[in-house]
Write a protein that holds these residues in place. Structure first.
Motif, mmCIF file in Angstrom:
data_model
loop_
_atom_site.group_PDB
_atom_site.id
_atom_site.type_symbol
_atom_site.label_atom_id
_atom_site.label_comp_id
_atom_site.label_asym_id
_atom_site.label_seq_id
_atom_site.Cartn_x
_atom_site.Cartn_y
_atom_site.Cartn_z
ATOM 1 N N SER A 7 0.839 -1.187 0.000
ATOM 2 C CA SER A 7 0.000 0.000 0.000
ATOM 3 C C SER A 7 0.878 1.244 0.000
ATOM 4 O O SER A 7 1.773 1.333 0.841
ATOM 5 N N PRO A 8 0.698 2.221 -0.880
ATOM 6 C CA PRO A 8 -0.235 2.129 -1.996
ATOM 7 C C PRO A 8 0.312 1.190 -3.059
ATOM 8 O O PRO A 8 1.519 1.056 -3.212
ATOM 9 N N GLY A 9 -0.548 0.560 -3.743
ATOM 10 C CA GLY A 9 -0.170 -0.427 -4.758
ATOM 11 C C GLY A 9 -1.344 -1.346 -5.002
ATOM 12 O O GLY A 9 -2.483 -0.913 -5.010
ATOM 13 N N CYS A 10 -1.073 -2.630 -5.136
ATOM 14 C CA CYS A 10 -2.146 -3.579 -5.436
ATOM 15 C C CYS A 10 -2.947 -3.975 -4.196
ATOM 16 O O CYS A 10 -3.942 -4.671 -4.301
ATOM 17 N N MET A 11 -2.498 -3.532 -3.009
ATOM 18 C CA MET A 11 -3.193 -3.751 -1.740
ATOM 19 C C MET A 11 -3.209 -5.205 -1.266
ATOM 20 O O MET A 11 -3.919 -5.562 -0.352
ATOM 21 N N LYS A 12 -2.430 -6.075 -1.893
ATOM 22 C CA LYS A 12 -2.368 -7.473 -1.473
ATOM 23 C C LYS A 12 -1.282 -7.641 -0.409
ATOM 24 O O LYS A 12 -0.378 -6.831 -0.285
ATOM 25 N N THR A 13 -1.381 -8.724 0.349
ATOM 26 C CA THR A 13 -0.389 -9.011 1.380
ATOM 27 C C THR A 13 0.803 -9.732 0.767
ATOM 28 O O THR A 13 0.627 -10.703 0.020
ATOM 29 N N VAL A 14 1.979 -9.246 1.051
ATOM 30 C CA VAL A 14 3.224 -9.843 0.585
ATOM 31 C C VAL A 14 3.896 -10.483 1.799
ATOM 32 O O VAL A 14 4.118 -9.822 2.809
ATOM 33 N N TRP A 15 4.195 -11.765 1.705
ATOM 34 C CA TRP A 15 4.826 -12.494 2.803
ATOM 35 C C TRP A 15 6.330 -12.531 2.597
ATOM 36 O O TRP A 15 6.805 -12.909 1.531
ATOM 37 N N VAL A 16 7.066 -12.124 3.622
ATOM 38 C CA VAL A 16 8.519 -12.090 3.591
ATOM 39 C C VAL A 16 9.029 -13.185 4.526
ATOM 40 O O VAL A 16 8.754 -13.170 5.725
ATOM 41 N N LYS A 17 9.747 -14.145 3.952
ATOM 42 C CA LYS A 17 10.332 -15.233 4.739
ATOM 43 C C LYS A 17 11.765 -14.842 5.086
ATOM 44 O O LYS A 17 12.495 -14.335 4.239
ATOM 45 N N TYR A 18 12.140 -15.073 6.349
ATOM 46 C CA TYR A 18 13.482 -14.687 6.779
ATOM 47 C C TYR A 18 14.139 -15.796 7.586
ATOM 48 O O TYR A 18 13.468 -16.630 8.187
#
Length: 54
Positions: A34-45
């Motif tokens: 956000s702002p953008g496609c409003m989808k959730t991006v999962w970050v693996k660490y």
């Protein structure tokens, strides 16, 4: 301590900045593009380093 990281959204292909807090151990954390496609991006660490974005 928080730092800004630039990641690419796997849903729309655009880059955006997240506030990344380095942490020990492994896991996943979700960020809303956000702002953008409003989808959730999962970050693996692992050991505080980003290893995968989905």
């Amino acid at each position: 301590m928080s730092e800004k990281k630039l990641i690419t959204c796997p849903h729309c292909g655009k880059s955006f900045t997240i506030n990344w807090t380095s942490t020990s151990g492994s896991g996943e954390q979700g960020f809303q593009h956000s702002p953008g496609c409003m989808k959730t991006v999962w970050v693996k660490y692992t050991n505080g380093q980003i290893v995968q974005v989905r």
